[in-house]
Write a protein that holds these residues in place. Structure first.
Motif, mmCIF file in Angstrom:
data_model
loop_
_atom_site.group_PDB
_atom_site.id
_atom_site.type_symbol
_atom_site.label_atom_id
_atom_site.label_comp_id
_atom_site.label_asym_id
_atom_site.label_seq_id
_atom_site.Cartn_x
_atom_site.Cartn_y
_atom_site.Cartn_z
ATOM 1 N N UNK A 65 -6.124 -23.988 72.075
ATOM 2 C CA UNK A 65 -5.462 -23.083 73.009
ATOM 3 C C UNK A 65 -6.417 -22.010 73.505
ATOM 4 N N UNK A 66 -7.218 -21.445 72.602
ATOM 5 C CA UNK A 66 -8.183 -20.416 73.011
ATOM 6 C C UNK A 66 -9.214 -20.969 73.981
ATOM 7 N N UNK A 67 -9.676 -22.188 73.728
ATOM 8 C CA UNK A 67 -10.680 -22.790 74.610
ATOM 9 C C UNK A 67 -10.105 -23.040 75.995
ATOM 10 N N UNK A 68 -8.878 -23.544 76.059
ATOM 11 C CA UNK A 68 -8.244 -23.763 77.362
ATOM 12 C C UNK A 68 -8.059 -22.446 78.115
ATOM 13 N N UNK A 69 -7.648 -21.426 77.398
ATOM 14 C CA UNK A 69 -7.434 -20.120 78.032
ATOM 15 C C UNK A 69 -8.749 -19.567 78.572
ATOM 16 N N UNK A 70 -9.811 -19.661 77.791
ATOM 17 C CA UNK A 70 -11.111 -19.151 78.234
ATOM 18 C C UNK A 70 -11.612 -19.899 79.459
ATOM 19 N N UNK A 71 -11.434 -21.214 79.463
ATOM 20 C CA UNK A 71 -11.911 -22.004 80.591
ATOM 21 C C UNK A 71 -11.080 -21.750 81.841
ATOM 22 N N UNK A 72 -9.763 -21.629 81.693
ATOM 23 C CA UNK A 72 -8.906 -21.347 82.848
ATOM 24 C C UNK A 72 -9.223 -19.974 83.441
ATOM 25 N N UNK A 73 -9.457 -18.990 82.606
ATOM 26 C CA UNK A 73 -9.799 -17.657 83.092
ATOM 27 C C UNK A 73 -11.143 -17.665 83.806
ATOM 28 N N UNK A 74 -12.073 -18.471 83.349
ATOM 29 C CA UNK A 74 -13.370 -18.561 84.016
ATOM 30 C C UNK A 74 -13.215 -19.131 85.418
ATOM 31 N N UNK A 75 -12.330 -20.122 85.585
ATOM 32 C CA UNK A 75 -12.110 -20.676 86.914
ATOM 33 C C UNK A 75 -11.469 -19.658 87.839
ATOM 34 N N UNK A 76 -10.538 -18.864 87.310
ATOM 35 C CA UNK A 76 -9.864 -17.863 88.130
ATOM 36 C C UNK A 76 -10.834 -16.816 88.640
ATOM 37 N N UNK A 77 -11.875 -16.520 87.889
ATOM 38 C CA UNK A 77 -12.797 -15.467 88.282
ATOM 39 C C UNK A 77 -13.924 -15.911 89.185
#
Length: 508
Positions: free
Chosen positions: A166-178
Motif C-alpha cells: 500500500x505504501x509503495x502504491x501511494x508513493x508511486x501515485x503521488x509521484x505521478x500527480x506531481x
C-alpha cells in the motif's frame, strides 16, 4: 499469514509481490535518486563538497516532516466516557470482526472514514477517524458498516508485505500527480500500478463483505452510497461555500445544518452520483485504491447483520462542542490540535488575510440558511458570462451558444475549450478530454442559465444553479443536458430548448 487475502488458488506469490513493491518504490524515488547522484557527481568531478548539502538537507527535511506528521494526529479526540453510544458501537463492531488492538477514535470536520497507526505517548496504537458529516447523517447501522469496513480492512492488511504494498502504491501515485503534463515515469508506473491494483481491491472487497456480515448488506450498501455522496458534495458544494465566505471575511457557523439539508436534496444526490461515477471511470494510471462503487455494492454478500442496529443517527452528547470545533477548523480559526490560539492561521479559501494595520482580524460568523437562495447556489466552474462570448467571438449569448453547439456537432469543441481555458494544454493527455468537456459545459451552462432565468424559469433546488423547473412543471438539469450533448456530439436537444424558451435570435 503474510498475504493480503487468501482465496485458495488465488493466493498471491510472496516473491512476486515483494519484487513488485521494490519496483514501485524504485520508480517512485527514481527522479530524486537521479538528482542526488547528479549533485554527488558535481561534488566529485568539480571538487565542490558543498554540492552534497542540498541532498542532505532534503533527507533531513523528509525525516523531520515524517516525524512531525506522526506527532500531530488529525481530528478531535473522543473519550469513551464522553460519548458512550459511539464507544459502544465501536466496541461491538470490534468484537464482531475480531479487532483487539488499542484503538483511539477521533472526529474530523470532513466526511471521511479512515484508519491508521500512530505512536501515542510512546505506545503503538490505531486511530479511527470519523467525519462529523457522517456521524450526523448515517444511522447507527450504517455507521456500524463504515466502522466494520475500517477495522476489517486493517485485519486484512495487518502484515508487513501488505503494508509495504500500500505504501509503495501511494508513493508511486503521488509521484505521478506531481509531474504535471509531462510524466516520464508513466510507462514504468502504469504497469506496476495495474499489477498491484487487484491485490488492493481484493482487500477492500473483503472488508466490505465483513462489514455486511456485521451490519447487514442493506446498511452497508446505503453507507457506501451515502459516504460517496457526502465526499462529492463536500468537495463540490461545501468547499465552495467556505471559499466564497472566506473571500467575504466570514465563515458559516451553521455549516453542518446547511450541509445536512444539501445531502437530503434529491437533485444534489443525483449530481453527486454522476460525479462519483465520472471520477471512478477516470483512472488512466490504475492508481485508484478502491473499486468503483457499483462493483463494491454488487460484490456484497447477502447478510442480515450480527444484531439489530438502530435506524436513527447516533446520539452525540457533546454535539454542540464538537460542531463548533469542526466549524472553527474549517474556518482556520484553531490549530490542528484543536487547542485554539493559532491566531495567524489563514481561513480556508482566503488568498490574502485581511489586515487592519498589522493585526489580523478573525472572520465574522454568518448563517448560510438565513441567506437568500441565490447566494447559496453553486456556480459553475468558469462562470464568467463573457467567457463564451469572447471564445466564440459572438455578440449575444444565443449566438455564442449556437456557435458552441455547432462546434460540438462538428467535433471542434476541444479547440473551443482550449480557448476558454488555455491551461488545458498543460493537462496530461489521459485527463484532458474530460477536463475539456467540463470547461465547455460550464461555459455553455452559464450562458444557458442566464437565458432560462430571463425566460422566467425558476430554480428547482435552492442549492444548485443548473436545475430548473419549467412553467409546465418539468425539471431540467442544464449541466446534464449539455454534458450528454457534448458526449454524444448531438446538440439538437439543446437547440430545441433554445427554441422552446422563445429566443428571438436566429440560430447559426
Amino acid at each position: 499469514m503474510d498475504t493480503l487475502i487468501v482465496h485458495g488458488s488465488d493466493r498471491p506469490s510472496a516473491v512476486r509481490e515483494w519484487l513488485l513493491i521494490m519496483a514501485m518504490f524504485a520508480v517512485a524515488w527514481l527522479p530524486l535518486v537521479c538528482l542526488a547522484l547528479a549533485f554527488l557527481a558535481v561534488a566529485f568531478v568539480w571538487h565542490l563538497p558543498q554540492a552534497i548539502l542540498p541532498p542532505l538537507m532534503w533527507v533531513m527535511m523528509g525525516v523531520l516532516r515524517r516525524y512531525g506528521d506522526r506527532e500531530a494526529l488529525p481530528g478531535r479526540a473522543v473519550q469513551p466516557g464522553e460519548e458512550p453510544e459511539l464507544a459502544a458501537v465501536v466496541r461491538a463492531v470490534a468484537e464482531q470482526v475480531g479487532f483487539r488492538e488499542h484503538l483511539l477514535v477521533r472526529i474530523t470536520p470532513d466526511p471521511e472514514a479512515a484508519m491508521g497507526r500512530a505512536k501515542v505517548s510512546g505506545a503503538r496504537s490505531y486511530v479511527l477517524l470519523l467525519g462529523l458529516p457522517l456521524l450526523r447523517s448515517l444511522t447507527v447501522g450504517q455507521l456500524a458498516a463504515v466502522i466494520g469496513h475500517e477495522l476489517a480492512h486493517r485485519q486484512h492488511i495487518n502484515n508487513r508485505r501488505a503494508s509495504w504494498l500500500l505504501d509503495a502504491r501511494c508513493a508511486l501515485a503521488q509521484r505521478l500527480e506531481g509531474q504535471g503534463r509531462f510524466r516520464p515515469l508513466t510507462p514504468l508506473a502504469r504497469p506496476l500500478l495495474r499489477a498491484s491494483q487487484q491485490r488492493v481491491w481484493q482487500a477492500e472487497l473483503a472488508a466490505d463483505a465483513d462489514a455486511a456480515r456485521v451490519a447487514g448488506s442493506d446498511n452497508t450498501t446505503e453507507a457506501l452510497e451515502l459516504l460517496h455522496a457526502s465526499v462529492a458534495t463536500f468537495d463540490g458544494i461545501g468547499e465552495r461555500w467556505l471559499a466564497e465566505l472566506a473571500e467575504e471575511h466570514t465563515y458559516p457557523e451553521d455549516f453542518y445544518d446547511a450541509f445536512d439539508a444539501v445531502l437530503r436534496d434529491p437533485f444534489v444526490r443525483r449530481r453527486s452520483a454522476g460525479v462519483v461515477a465520472e471520477q471512478e471511470a477516470l483512472d488512466p494510471y490504475h492508481a485508484a485504491g478502491h473499486p468503483p462503487l457499483g462493483q463494491r455494492v454488487a460484490a456484497l454478500p447477502p447478510a442480515e447483520g450480527s444484531r439489530s442496529w438502530e435506524n436513527e443517527p447516533l446520539t452525540l452528547h457533546a454535539a454542540a462542542a464538537i460542531e463548533q470545533w469542526c466549524v472553527r477548523q474549517l474556518a482556520g480559526l484553531d490549530g490542528p490540535g484543536g487547542h485554539g490560539g493559532t491566531k495567524d492561521k489563514v481561513p480556508r479559501g482566503t488568498k490574502r488575510p485581511p489586515r487592519r494595520g498589522h493585526r489580523y482580524e478573525p472572520p465574522e460568523p454568518v448563517r448560510l440558511l438565513d441567506r437568500d437562495m441565490g447566494q447559496l447556489h453553486v456556480r459553475l466552474d468558469g462562470g464568467d458570462e463573457l467567457a463564451l462570448l469572447t471564445a466564440t467571438r459572438c455578440e449575444t449569448p444565443v449566438q455564442a451558444l449556437s456557435a458552441a453547439l455547432e462546434a460540438v456537432r462538428d467535433g471542434r469543441w476541444p479547440r473551443l475549450a482550449r480557448r476558454l481555458e488555455p491551461a488545458l494544454r498543460w493537462v496530461p493527455a489521459a485527463e484532458r478530454p474530460p477536463a475539456a468537456r467540463d470547461v465547455l459545459v460550464a461555459a455553455m451552462g452559464t450562458a444557458l442559465v442566464a437565458l432560462l432565468r430571463g425566460a422566467g424559469w425558476d430554480y428547482a433546488s435552492p442549492w444548485m444553479s443548473t436545475v430548473f423547473t419549467a412553467q409546465d412543471g418539468r425539471v431540467l438539469d442544464v449541466h446534464e443536458l449539455l454534458a450528454v450533448a457534448v458526449d454524444s456530439s448531438d446538440p439538437e436537444p439543446v437547440r430545441a430548448l433554445l427554441e422552446t424558451i422563445g429566443t428571438q435570435e436566429v440560430l447559426l
